[in-house]
Write an enzyme that holds these catalytic residues in place. Sequence first.
Site, PDB file in Angstrom:
ATOM      1  CE  LYS A 110      -5.896   2.021  -1.007  1.00 49.45           C
ATOM      2  NZ  LYS A 110      -6.502   2.130   0.353  1.00 49.45           N
ATOM      3  CB  ILE A 164      -8.904  -0.298  -2.173  1.00 47.03           C
ATOM      4  CG1 ILE A 164      -8.399  -1.729  -2.427  1.00 47.03           C
ATOM      5  CG2 ILE A 164      -9.283  -0.121  -0.698  1.00 47.03           C
ATOM      6  CD1 ILE A 164      -7.200  -2.129  -1.583  1.00 47.03           C
ATOM      7  CE1 TYR A 177      -2.947   3.136   0.664  1.00 49.10           C
ATOM      8  CE2 TYR A 177      -3.476   2.253   2.832  1.00 49.10           C
ATOM      9  CZ  TYR A 177      -3.651   3.211   1.861  1.00 49.10           C
ATOM     10  OH  TYR A 177      -4.530   4.253   2.084  1.00 49.10           O
TER      11      TYR A 177
END
Length: 297
Positions: A165, A206, A136
């Site tokens: 992400k 997301i 992330y």
Amino acid sequence: MKNILQGAMTALITPFKNGKLDEETFEKLIKRQIKNGIDVVVPVGTTGESATLTHNEHKICIEIAVNACKDTNVKVLAGAGSNATHEAIDFAKFAQSHGADGILSVAPYYNKPTQEGLYQHYKAIAESIDIPVLLYNVPGRVGVDILPSTVFRLFKECKNIFGIKEATGSIDRCVDLLAHEPNLVVISGEDAINYPILSNGGKGVISVTANLLPDYICELTHLALDEEYTKAKAINDKLYNINKILFCESNPIPIKAAMYIAGLIGNLEYRLPLCEPSSENFKKIEQTMKNYEIKGF
């Protein structure tokens, strides 16, 4: 490792009641996501106010999510990040032992590790578990950028690190990652650029907006992944105003206000230092929401 953690994913909010975790509402919110076709729920990430949860609350949220998704096709990508590697490993092991399908691990914040430090941090986490790991990258919050060279190194050397992400806000970064490593799973971490990332090889989103409008985000994502780009763009264009207003203040301040206005949470509570939005922004959120059909429980 076969990747099952892609598609439409919701960065879940964490509801509170009288200063404590509202477990009942949290479960209801997850079941609403399941009902509206979401592929993956993501508890205790940035949107879930993980930074101000106790370790016990963090783990309770993971347990609730796993139990709510049991006997469904919806997967759980559990937030398991920390700026201390040993704490991140503890969260990762807990997530695995309690049935999460994978973990989302944010880059260590505040202490600003080097790229070698980031590599060693993620390698240690990946080696501590068997379930998939999604990196992330959100440099605007954590103060350090996971550079592509480090991403490629981790992807090559750690069999369960399957993707990243990307919340840099840069479409070019995502395109560059995929150009150099087509098998890397790139997930959009910013609602404003969901469509551009999906239409350039991204495998999912997301989404913060999905807390409020899971059906819209599901349709956008699935159409784009099916290469129905004209239809996907039409939905993306419709979401422009809500995506914009939901980031008028620091996330998750606006999305929690929107959920409260919609009657999806009974209390508008945050953990300090986060606080309620300004009255002006609250009204703007309320006004913008009138243009969307928001489904209840």
